[in-house]
Design an enzyme around this catalytic site. Structure first.
Site, PDB file in Angstrom:
ATOM      1  CE1 TYR A   1     -29.065  58.809  -2.268  1.00 40.43           C
ATOM      2  CE2 TYR A   1     -27.373  60.172  -3.279  1.00 40.43           C
ATOM      3  CZ  TYR A   1     -27.746  59.024  -2.618  1.00 40.43           C
ATOM      4  OH  TYR A   1     -26.791  58.084  -2.285  1.00 40.43           O
TER       5      TYR A   1
HETATM    6  N1  LIG Z   1     -24.307  52.558  -4.796  1.00 38.20           N
HETATM    7  C1  LIG Z   1     -23.820  53.791  -4.920  1.00 38.20           C
HETATM    8  O1  LIG Z   1     -23.296  54.176  -5.988  1.00 38.20           O
HETATM    9  C2  LIG Z   1     -23.864  54.737  -3.740  1.00 38.20           C
HETATM   10  C3  LIG Z   1     -23.124  55.923  -3.815  1.00 38.20           C
HETATM   11  C4  LIG Z   1     -23.148  56.807  -2.754  1.00 38.20           C
HETATM   12  C5  LIG Z   1     -23.878  56.504  -1.610  1.00 38.20           C
HETATM   13  N2  LIG Z   1     -24.594  55.359  -1.552  1.00 38.20           N
HETATM   14  C6  LIG Z   1     -25.348  55.092  -0.316  1.00 38.20           C
HETATM   15  O2  LIG Z   1     -24.940  53.832   0.178  1.00 38.20           O
HETATM   16  C7  LIG Z   1     -25.972  53.296   1.000  1.00 38.20           C
HETATM   17  C8  LIG Z   1     -26.226  51.851   0.607  1.00 38.20           C
HETATM   18  O3  LIG Z   1     -26.768  51.837  -0.696  1.00 38.20           O
HETATM   19  P1  LIG Z   1     -26.429  50.707  -1.776  1.00 38.20           P
HETATM   20  O4  LIG Z   1     -25.792  51.374  -2.908  1.00 38.20           O
HETATM   21  O5  LIG Z   1     -25.760  49.556  -1.133  1.00 38.20           O
HETATM   22  O6  LIG Z   1     -27.906  50.344  -2.278  1.00 38.20           O
HETATM   23  P2  LIG Z   1     -28.841  49.096  -2.012  1.00 38.20           P
HETATM   24  O7  LIG Z   1     -30.171  49.511  -2.545  1.00 38.20           O
HETATM   25  O8  LIG Z   1     -28.220  47.851  -2.525  1.00 38.20           O
HETATM   26  O9  LIG Z   1     -28.884  48.999  -0.431  1.00 38.20           O
HETATM   27  C9  LIG Z   1     -29.687  49.851   0.379  1.00 38.20           C
HETATM   28  C10 LIG Z   1     -29.975  49.121   1.673  1.00 38.20           C
HETATM   29  O10 LIG Z   1     -30.750  49.978   2.524  1.00 38.20           O
HETATM   30  C11 LIG Z   1     -31.912  49.264   2.923  1.00 38.20           C
HETATM   31  N3  LIG Z   1     -33.017  50.172   3.201  1.00 38.20           N
HETATM   32  C12 LIG Z   1     -33.595  51.060   2.353  1.00 38.20           C
HETATM   33  N4  LIG Z   1     -34.595  51.703   2.985  1.00 38.20           N
HETATM   34  C13 LIG Z   1     -34.625  51.224   4.262  1.00 38.20           C
HETATM   35  C14 LIG Z   1     -35.420  51.482   5.400  1.00 38.20           C
HETATM   36  N5  LIG Z   1     -36.416  52.373   5.380  1.00 38.20           N
HETATM   37  N6  LIG Z   1     -35.162  50.790   6.537  1.00 38.20           N
HETATM   38  C15 LIG Z   1     -34.175  49.883   6.590  1.00 38.20           C
HETATM   39  N7  LIG Z   1     -33.395  49.573   5.549  1.00 38.20           N
HETATM   40  C16 LIG Z   1     -33.621  50.244   4.396  1.00 38.20           C
HETATM   41  C17 LIG Z   1     -32.211  48.320   1.756  1.00 38.20           C
HETATM   42  O11 LIG Z   1     -33.054  47.276   2.154  1.00 38.20           O
HETATM   43  C18 LIG Z   1     -30.795  47.850   1.449  1.00 38.20           C
HETATM   44  O12 LIG Z   1     -30.385  46.882   2.393  1.00 38.20           O
HETATM   45  C19 LIG Z   1     -27.164  54.232   0.837  1.00 38.20           C
HETATM   46  O13 LIG Z   1     -27.241  55.115   1.939  1.00 38.20           O
HETATM   47  C20 LIG Z   1     -26.831  54.989  -0.439  1.00 38.20           C
HETATM   48  O14 LIG Z   1     -27.469  56.259  -0.481  1.00 38.20           O
HETATM   49  C21 LIG Z   1     -24.603  54.472  -2.589  1.00 38.20           C
END
Ligand SMILES: NC(=O)c1ccc[n+]([C@@H]2O[C@H](COP(=O)([O-])OP(=O)(O)OC[C@H]3O[C@@H](n4cnc5c(N)ncnc54)[C@H](O)[C@@H]3O)[C@@H](O)[C@H]2O)c1
Length: 257
Positions: free
Chosen positions: A161
């Site tokens: 990651y």
């Molecule tokens: N939540 C955190 O603490 C955090 C911190 C840093 C970065 N992020 C990043 O933020 C972004 C959003 O994550 P989140 O926290 O909202 O999590 P989440 O799991 O709620 O959302 C992830 C989204 O990506 C979609 N997704 C996953 N794989 C996919 C694919 N192959 N094709 C299309 N859509 C796909 C899921 O359906 C969902 O809509 C991600 O890139 C994650 O790495 C999150």
């Protein structure tokens, strides 16, 4: 709504990963700031629910199911945006999957492949088709990719990651340099701990991690999705007209420590 309150008025924006977490927050923020929004993720039913919620408030939104790992599906998604709304002005490439920390030498190829295919190839696929559409439109554009605190430092998640989110910053910088001449800005956000399905699963699997994670940043809490989405909306707006190739931490001070 005035121009100050609606910095995205008149813009057509695509958001991936819009079925939950930061993506749903972004759909609400972008639509609230006047954008026409196309929501994309894998779960069509969930996307339709979010679109219905937003359209009840007078927003102009539509959706399409996509797996960002598929170049062909992403190409058809961007074609859908241009056919339906005439152009693409802004894109928030936010879809991604997480990976709990486990020792690197014990991790299997399946975890590595899923994370790299989704977080890196997904952004790669999106960038190529979005840039193609923006160049064809001739009016420039703005793209924001979701990296992570894990794209800046080795945070408490699995090594693939961290590698994937560093790669997102590399793609962001390369694209920013190459496409500035076309009037296209490309930036990244690096969120810290944010309430979402990803973090809910992580905390459910490892009791005690929530409290530890909260303590890892000076603000000692998780962000709401909308707080993170505000940064992406600003970078997509003309207010950020001289910002390109940047990675903006949205992390409660996590990387300042
Ligand atoms: N939540 C955190 O603490 C955090 C911190 C840093 C970065 N992020 C990043 O933020 C972004 C959003 O994550 P989140 O926290 O909202 O999590 P989440 O799991 O709620 O959302 C992830 C989204 O990506 C979609 N997704 C996953 N794989 C996919 C694919 N192959 N094709 C299309 N859509 C796909 C899921 O359906 C969902 O809509 C991600 O890139 C994650 O790495 C999150």
């Amino acid at each position: 709504m005035t121009g100050t309150e609606a910095p995205l008025a008149g813009k057509v924006a695509l958001i991936t990963g819009a079925s939950s977490g930061i993506g749903v927050g972004a759909a609400r923020v972008f639509a609230g700031q006047g954008a026409t929004v196309v929501l994309a993720a894998r779960r069509a039913e969930r996307l339709r629910e979010v679109v219905a919620e937003l359209n009840r408030t007078g927003a102009r939104t539509s959706c399409r199911a996509v797996d960002v790992r598929s170049d062909d599906e992403v190409r058809r998604l961007v074609e859908f945006v241009v056919e339906r709304h005439g152009r693409l002005d802004a894109a928030f490439n936010n879809a991604g999957v997480g990976l709990p920390r486990s020792p690197l030498h014990l991790m299997d190829d399946t975890s590595y492949d899923l994370v790299m295919e989704t977080n890196v190839r997904g952004v790669w696929n999106c960038l190529r088709h979005e840039l193609t559409a923006m160049i064809a439109g001739g009016a420039g554009g703005a793209i924001v990719n979701t990296s992570s605190v894990g794209g800046l430092v080795a945070s408490s998640v699995g090594a693939p990651y961290i590698a994937s989110k560093h790669a997102v910053i590399g793609l962001t910088r390369a694209a920013a340099v190459e496409y500035a001449a076309h009037g296209i800005r490309v930036n990244a956000i690096a969120p810290g701990l944010t309430r979402s399905e990803m973090t809910d699963q992580w905390f459910a699997q490892s009791p005690g991690t929530r409290e530890r994670a909260h303590r890892s940043a000076p603000q000692q809490r998780a962000a709401d999705a909308e707080e993170v989405a505000e940064a992406a909306a600003w970078l997509c707006s003309d207010k950020a007209s001289f910002v390109t190739g940047a990675t903006l931490p949205v992390d409660g001070g996590r990387t300042a420590w």
